[in-house]
Design a protein around this motif. Structure first.
Motif, PDB file in Angstrom:
ATOM      1  N   LEU A  79      51.435  42.199  55.034  1.00 47.31           N
ATOM      2  CA  LEU A  79      50.031  41.996  54.688  1.00 47.31           C
ATOM      3  C   LEU A  79      49.419  40.894  55.539  1.00 47.31           C
ATOM      4  O   LEU A  79      48.261  41.011  55.981  1.00 47.31           O
ATOM      5  CB  LEU A  79      49.896  41.648  53.204  1.00 47.31           C
ATOM      6  N   GLN A  80      50.153  39.828  55.768  1.00 48.37           N
ATOM      7  CA  GLN A  80      49.625  38.737  56.595  1.00 48.37           C
ATOM      8  C   GLN A  80      49.381  39.203  58.024  1.00 48.37           C
ATOM      9  O   GLN A  80      48.356  38.877  58.635  1.00 48.37           O
ATOM     10  CB  GLN A  80      50.603  37.563  56.570  1.00 48.37           C
ATOM     11  N   HIS A  81      50.321  39.985  58.563  1.00 56.03           N
ATOM     12  CA  HIS A  81      50.153  40.510  59.920  1.00 56.03           C
ATOM     13  C   HIS A  81      48.988  41.501  59.982  1.00 56.03           C
ATOM     14  O   HIS A  81      48.222  41.492  60.953  1.00 56.03           O
ATOM     15  CB  HIS A  81      51.443  41.188  60.384  1.00 56.03           C
ATOM     16  N   LEU A  82      48.868  42.352  58.978  1.00 55.57           N
ATOM     17  CA  LEU A  82      47.784  43.334  58.969  1.00 55.57           C
ATOM     18  C   LEU A  82      46.417  42.668  58.944  1.00 55.57           C
ATOM     19  O   LEU A  82      45.474  43.149  59.568  1.00 55.57           O
ATOM     20  CB  LEU A  82      47.941  44.269  57.764  1.00 55.57           C
ATOM     21  N   GLY A 114      51.716  46.863  66.547  1.00 52.09           N
ATOM     22  CA  GLY A 114      51.364  45.471  66.280  1.00 52.09           C
ATOM     23  C   GLY A 114      52.329  44.799  65.323  1.00 52.09           C
ATOM     24  O   GLY A 114      52.698  43.632  65.506  1.00 52.09           O
ATOM     25  N   LEU A 115      52.755  45.534  64.291  1.00 51.82           N
ATOM     26  CA  LEU A 115      53.730  44.974  63.356  1.00 51.82           C
ATOM     27  C   LEU A 115      55.071  44.725  64.048  1.00 51.82           C
ATOM     28  O   LEU A 115      55.719  43.693  63.813  1.00 51.82           O
ATOM     29  CB  LEU A 115      53.918  45.925  62.172  1.00 51.82           C
ATOM     30  N   ALA A 116      55.469  45.655  64.901  1.00 55.09           N
ATOM     31  CA  ALA A 116      56.744  45.492  65.611  1.00 55.09           C
ATOM     32  C   ALA A 116      56.710  44.257  66.500  1.00 55.09           C
ATOM     33  O   ALA A 116      57.702  43.522  66.608  1.00 55.09           O
ATOM     34  CB  ALA A 116      57.042  46.740  66.436  1.00 55.09           C
ATOM     35  N   ALA A 117      55.556  44.014  67.121  1.00 58.81           N
ATOM     36  CA  ALA A 117      55.428  42.822  67.965  1.00 58.81           C
ATOM     37  C   ALA A 117      55.535  41.551  67.141  1.00 58.81           C
ATOM     38  O   ALA A 117      55.913  40.491  67.669  1.00 58.81           O
ATOM     39  CB  ALA A 117      54.090  42.856  68.708  1.00 58.81           C
ATOM     40  N   GLY A 118      55.217  41.665  65.845  1.00 60.11           N
ATOM     41  CA  GLY A 118      55.330  40.514  64.956  1.00 60.11           C
ATOM     42  C   GLY A 118      56.653  40.450  64.224  1.00 60.11           C
ATOM     43  O   GLY A 118      56.798  39.664  63.278  1.00 60.11           O
TER      44      GLY A 118
END
Length: 348
Positions: free
Chosen positions: A116-119, A136-140
């Protein structure tokens, strides 16, 4: 009040805006309370059959409606001004109901909170497709298998938590946006459950608390309480709002899309669909085929066959159709073609 089956069907089709039609996308969405939108083409057809002069592009471009996971944990299209309070009503229930499946998919509470924070950062000022979100999530540091159900369940979780909703489609791909950036209005009623019951009865004309429960997925006790808070009158074997006009003319023939709301709003569909033909409409797995409506009753199914020159709308009736019904369906096919920008012809 004593009503014949034909009377009840006429009241219900009018409540569903199957006749007379609405003039714009939000009017249709308000009239039917919510449109199932798991399938974007089906949702477009639900609006087409209840409107006048709109095109598929008009629906796709409208920001006055929004899509998120609501009734029965299913994606629905609703007026944008209603999305926040509906999310508050259904979101916590959906989050709780989906906890077991998220666990099976490896979506732990800790991972979901990090996601949720990344989104929040990923979607700020943007509309992204599922794959763009996964990248984007994978990069994070949050890697999800794109071929599994984990991405869909994570997005539904984020939506039910009130972080995001669906945005405009990018071609055939849905996009996702931050809820706070998409919505500008919030028409939260004082009593959300009672208001939802009122809108349900406005949309479905004559129904029972059990019907409301089947449509909404809310516990039956809460549905009965909500009905009890409304000013209702007995009508047929159910109830109607006291202001409902219980006289209505028969509905002209209509082509309903898959998963049409007319069939999803009642626990018992026998008044609308001959039980002997039910499997031709619902073959299992929750699938509801596109159907032909004649005098408020399902009279067959339909599908399309496309060639380079034209689209054939192939109707498979349950029984022989009258000449007037065929004439009405020819008009419907003409409008279907106009709506999609295709040359369309009726085939029976």
């Amino acid at each position: 009040m004593t009503l014949s089956d034909n009377d009840i069907r006429a009241v219900r089709t009018r409540a569903q805006r199957l006749d007379p039609p609405a003039d714009d996308v939000p009017s249709v969405a308000r009239s039917v309370a919510a449109i199932q939108a798991q399938s974007s083409p089906a949702a477009r057809l639900a609006i087409r059959v209840r409107s006048r002069g709109l095109t598929a592009q008009d629906i796709d471009a409208s920001r006055e409606v929004a899509r998120t996971w609501l009734m029965r944990k299913t994606l629905h299209l609703v007026p944008a001004a209603d999305l926040r309070w509906l999310n508050r009503l259904f979101g916590p229930r959906n989050v709780k109901a989906g906890q077991g499946r998220r666990g099976q998919l490896g979506l732990t509470d800790e991972l979901c909170e990090r996601a949720l924070q990344h989104l929040q950062d990923l979607l700020s000022g943007k509309a992204l497709t599922r794959q763009e979100i996964l990248d984007g999530l994978a990069a994070g540091g949050i890697a999800l298998d794109a071929k599994s159900q984990a991405p869909a369940h994570l997005l539904a979780y984020a939506a039910n938590r009130g972080l995001l909703c669906r945005g405009l489609d990018a071609g055939a791909e849905p996009t996702y946006v931050l809820l706070d950036e998409w919505l500008t209005e919030d028409d939260t009623p004082a009593e959300p459950r009672t208001e939802l019951a009122r809108r349900y009865l406005t949309a479905y004309g004559i129904a029972t608390a059990e019907d409301f429960g089947a449509w909404s997925g809310l516990p039956l006790g809460l549905c009965r309480e909500a009905f009890g808070a409304l000013d209702l009158v007995p009508a047929g074997s159910g109830f109607a709002l006291s202001e409902t006009d219980l006289s209505a003319p028969p509905c002209p023939p209509r082509l309903l899309g898959a998963f049409d709301t007319y069939l999803l709003g009642y626990r018992d569909r026998d008044l609308l669909l001959d039980p002997a033909e039910a499997k031709r409409v619902n073959s299992g797995g929750g699938m509801i085929a596109p159907t032909v409506l004649v005098d408020g009753r399902i009279a067959g199914t339909w599908h399309t066959k496309r060639t380079a020159k034209q689209t054939k709308v192939v109707v498979e009736p349950f029984t022989t159709l009258s000449r007037s019904a065929i004439t009405g369906l020819e008009s419907e096919v003409d409008d279907y073609g106009r709506f999609l920008g295709e040359a369309a012809v009726l085939v029976i």
